[in-house]
Design a protein around this motif. Sequence first.
Motif, PDB file in Angstrom:
ATOM      1  N   TYR A  67      90.776 -85.286  75.143  1.00 20.43           N
ATOM      2  CA  TYR A  67      90.858 -83.825  75.160  1.00 20.43           C
ATOM      3  C   TYR A  67      91.779 -83.416  76.302  1.00 20.43           C
ATOM      4  CZ  TYR A  67      89.673 -78.916  74.883  1.00 20.43           C
ATOM      5  OH  TYR A  67      89.762 -77.555  74.728  1.00 20.43           O
ATOM      6  N   LEU A  68      92.750 -82.566  75.979  1.00 19.08           N
ATOM      7  CA  LEU A  68      93.640 -81.981  76.980  1.00 19.08           C
ATOM      8  C   LEU A  68      93.522 -80.472  76.862  1.00 19.08           C
ATOM      9  CD1 LEU A  68      96.865 -84.183  76.565  1.00 19.08           C
ATOM     10  CD2 LEU A  68      95.017 -84.443  78.231  1.00 19.08           C
ATOM     11  N   GLN A  69      93.087 -79.837  77.932  1.00 22.96           N
ATOM     12  CA  GLN A  69      92.925 -78.389  77.931  1.00 22.96           C
ATOM     13  C   GLN A  69      94.262 -77.707  77.648  1.00 22.96           C
ATOM     14  OE1 GLN A  69      90.272 -76.740  77.884  1.00 22.96           O
ATOM     15  NE2 GLN A  69      90.724 -74.654  78.526  1.00 22.96           N
ATOM     16  N   GLN A  70      94.222 -76.524  77.046  1.00 17.84           N
ATOM     17  CA  GLN A  70      95.440 -75.828  76.636  1.00 17.84           C
ATOM     18  C   GLN A  70      96.098 -75.098  77.816  1.00 17.84           C
ATOM     19  OE1 GLN A  70      92.380 -75.461  75.410  1.00 17.84           O
ATOM     20  NE2 GLN A  70      91.870 -73.372  74.867  1.00 17.84           N
ATOM     21  N   TRP A  71      96.364 -75.829  78.876  1.00 16.75           N
ATOM     22  CA  TRP A  71      97.084 -75.341  80.044  1.00 16.75           C
ATOM     23  C   TRP A  71      98.410 -76.094  80.127  1.00 16.75           C
ATOM     24  CZ3 TRP A  71      92.341 -76.470  83.635  1.00 16.75           C
ATOM     25  CH2 TRP A  71      91.344 -75.516  83.368  1.00 16.75           C
ATOM     26  N   PRO A  72      99.481 -75.434  80.574  1.00 22.70           N
ATOM     27  CA  PRO A  72     100.770 -76.145  80.700  1.00 22.70           C
ATOM     28  C   PRO A  72     100.684 -77.404  81.552  1.00 22.70           C
ATOM     29  CG  PRO A  72     101.099 -73.777  80.934  1.00 22.70           C
ATOM     30  CD  PRO A  72      99.609 -74.000  80.915  1.00 22.70           C
ATOM     31  N   GLN A  73      99.844 -77.376  82.610  1.00 19.52           N
ATOM     32  CA  GLN A  73      99.732 -78.541  83.485  1.00 19.52           C
ATOM     33  C   GLN A  73      99.354 -79.803  82.729  1.00 19.52           C
ATOM     34  OE1 GLN A  73      98.557 -75.502  84.098  1.00 19.52           O
ATOM     35  NE2 GLN A  73      98.185 -75.122  86.273  1.00 19.52           N
ATOM     36  N   THR A  74      98.575 -79.666  81.651  1.00 17.81           N
ATOM     37  CA  THR A  74      98.112 -80.861  80.949  1.00 17.81           C
ATOM     38  C   THR A  74      99.216 -81.523  80.137  1.00 17.81           C
ATOM     39  OG1 THR A  74      97.291 -79.596  79.042  1.00 17.81           O
ATOM     40  CG2 THR A  74      95.732 -80.029  80.834  1.00 17.81           C
ATOM     41  N   TRP A  75     100.322 -80.810  79.871  1.00 15.48           N
ATOM     42  CA  TRP A  75     101.434 -81.513  79.240  1.00 15.48           C
ATOM     43  C   TRP A  75     102.553 -81.820  80.226  1.00 15.48           C
ATOM     44  CZ3 TRP A  75     106.254 -79.395  79.375  1.00 15.48           C
ATOM     45  CH2 TRP A  75     106.417 -77.999  79.323  1.00 15.48           C
ATOM     46  N   TYR A  76     102.717 -81.020  81.273  1.00 12.09           N
ATOM     47  CA  TYR A  76     103.848 -81.310  82.154  1.00 12.09           C
ATOM     48  C   TYR A  76     103.494 -82.221  83.331  1.00 12.09           C
ATOM     49  CZ  TYR A  76     102.784 -77.356  85.505  1.00 12.09           C
ATOM     50  OH  TYR A  76     102.253 -76.496  86.446  1.00 12.09           O
ATOM     51  N   MET A  77     102.220 -82.651  83.435  1.00 12.77           N
ATOM     52  CA  MET A  77     101.823 -83.414  84.613  1.00 12.77           C
ATOM     53  C   MET A  77     102.571 -84.738  84.762  1.00 12.77           C
ATOM     54  SD  MET A  77      97.995 -84.910  83.813  1.00 12.77           S
ATOM     55  CE  MET A  77      97.262 -83.317  84.102  1.00 12.77           C
ATOM     56  N   LEU A  98     106.519 -83.133  77.450  1.00 18.41           N
ATOM     57  CA  LEU A  98     106.130 -82.289  76.318  1.00 18.41           C
ATOM     58  C   LEU A  98     106.036 -83.117  75.036  1.00 18.41           C
ATOM     59  CD1 LEU A  98     105.460 -79.548  75.124  1.00 18.41           C
ATOM     60  CD2 LEU A  98     107.922 -79.018  75.073  1.00 18.41           C
ATOM     61  N   GLU A  99     106.962 -84.038  74.850  1.00 19.29           N
ATOM     62  CA  GLU A  99     106.926 -84.900  73.666  1.00 19.29           C
ATOM     63  C   GLU A  99     105.650 -85.756  73.649  1.00 19.29           C
ATOM     64  OE1 GLU A  99     110.654 -86.919  73.903  1.00 19.29           O
ATOM     65  OE2 GLU A  99     111.686 -85.434  72.633  1.00 19.29           O
ATOM     66  N   ASN A 100     105.179 -86.171  74.831  1.00 21.18           N
ATOM     67  CA  ASN A 100     103.940 -86.951  74.891  1.00 21.18           C
ATOM     68  C   ASN A 100     102.780 -86.165  74.291  1.00 21.18           C
ATOM     69  OD1 ASN A 100     105.213 -89.067  76.193  1.00 21.18           O
ATOM     70  ND2 ASN A 100     104.501 -88.498  78.236  1.00 21.18           N
ATOM     71  N   ARG A 101     102.694 -84.895  74.628  1.00 24.32           N
ATOM     72  CA  ARG A 101     101.610 -84.058  74.096  1.00 24.32           C
ATOM     73  C   ARG A 101     101.769 -83.876  72.586  1.00 24.32           C
ATOM     74  NH1 ARG A 101      97.131 -80.184  75.445  1.00 24.32           N
ATOM     75  NH2 ARG A 101      96.696 -79.450  73.347  1.00 24.32           N
ATOM     76  N   ILE A 102     103.002 -83.661  72.139  1.00 25.05           N
ATOM     77  CA  ILE A 102     103.255 -83.492  70.706  1.00 25.05           C
ATOM     78  C   ILE A 102     102.849 -84.751  69.944  1.00 25.05           C
ATOM     79  CG2 ILE A 102     105.081 -83.205  68.980  1.00 25.05           C
ATOM     80  CD1 ILE A 102     106.535 -81.402  71.030  1.00 25.05           C
ATOM     81  N   GLN A 103     103.172 -85.920  70.497  1.00 26.68           N
ATOM     82  CA  GLN A 103     102.829 -87.186  69.838  1.00 26.68           C
ATOM     83  C   GLN A 103     101.321 -87.384  69.744  1.00 26.68           C
ATOM     84  OE1 GLN A 103     104.997 -89.849  72.361  1.00 26.68           O
ATOM     85  NE2 GLN A 103     106.928 -89.556  71.279  1.00 26.68           N
ATOM     86  N   LEU A 104     100.585 -86.999  70.779  1.00 25.39           N
ATOM     87  CA  LEU A 104      99.128 -87.111  70.736  1.00 25.39           C
ATOM     88  C   LEU A 104      98.542 -86.244  69.624  1.00 25.39           C
ATOM     89  CD1 LEU A 104      98.441 -87.078  74.566  1.00 25.39           C
ATOM     90  CD2 LEU A 104      97.742 -88.911  73.023  1.00 25.39           C
ATOM     91  N   GLU A 105      99.130 -85.062  69.430  1.00 27.30           N
ATOM     92  CA  GLU A 105      98.675 -84.198  68.346  1.00 27.30           C
ATOM     93  C   GLU A 105      99.031 -84.802  66.987  1.00 27.30           C
ATOM     94  OE1 GLU A 105      99.344 -80.067  68.428  1.00 27.30           O
ATOM     95  OE2 GLU A 105      98.769 -79.813  70.534  1.00 27.30           O
TER      96      GLU A 105
END
Length: 300
Positions: A67-77, A98-105
């Motif tokens: 689970y990654l909260q819907q905050w920008p920090q959770t994708w740009y960290m 950002l691509e890492n978050r997209i791939q997880l989805e």
Amino acid sequence: MYEAMKMDDEVLGLPYRKSNWMMYYNKDLFDEKGVDYPSDDMTWSEFRELAKQMTSGEGEDKIYGAYLQQWPQTWYMSAVQQGASIIDKDLSPFKQALENRIQLEQDESIMSWAEQISTGAHYNAAFQKGTTALSIIGDWHVAQLRQAEADGDIAFDWDVVPIPHPENVEPNTSLALPVGLMMNKNSEHQDAAFTALQFFTGKEGAEMFAEDGYITGYIDDDVKEAYLGDGSQKPENLHYFLETKEYPEYPMLPGVKNIVVQQIYKQEGELALLGEQTADEAIKNIEERVQSEWASKSEE
């Protein structure tokens, strides 16, 4: 943390806490699957594979790998872990983040951004429900989970390890920000306000907050001992919080939080996560908007 509270050599406030990030995991879910607990030296690509491995089921019975909260920090960290700043002129490290978050989805191992927004999903409820194997969130979650245990709201075992790191970045490299207290210069009770400020940001207050599971601004051996306790409280690996190498989530400059983070990064990142633009387009738009909407209006 103290230096971050200064501007033009004037101290604007004092940090009574600092918040850094850790990865929480549901030990029972790992035991049920017979999967080894997450390592304290895990790259983001390894995290992606582990999240896929821990995902199962459908609908209300679905177990999410993470689970990654819907905050920008959770994708740009992952970009910030490499020493990049969200106000850099060249934001190319943030494209991969950002691509890492997209791939997880795309893997369906995390709840999609769209579903999070539409359902009002929250990291605390998602993890406490017992249907999330891994959750990346800040130090304050320790106190939330301890309270939930005391209230009988969770019955599974849990622990923490450092957040995943990019290749060639040392393990347990985290994000952190000071959580500050200030007193109003126009207060009619300045002596009382300063007394309170001294308590919360000094040793006495630090020991009190540390006992409850919070990382404090003031820290010495006594505060560390209060934080770690006698080992009877979860998490077992609480010590990782005291050993992190930290980069600031964002620079403590006027307008950065409310303009750069909460508007520019949030809006452009959301469009990419909703499939309305590519990661390339999102980062290009962020670069342009940071310059036009924030940098051009700042003094330096």
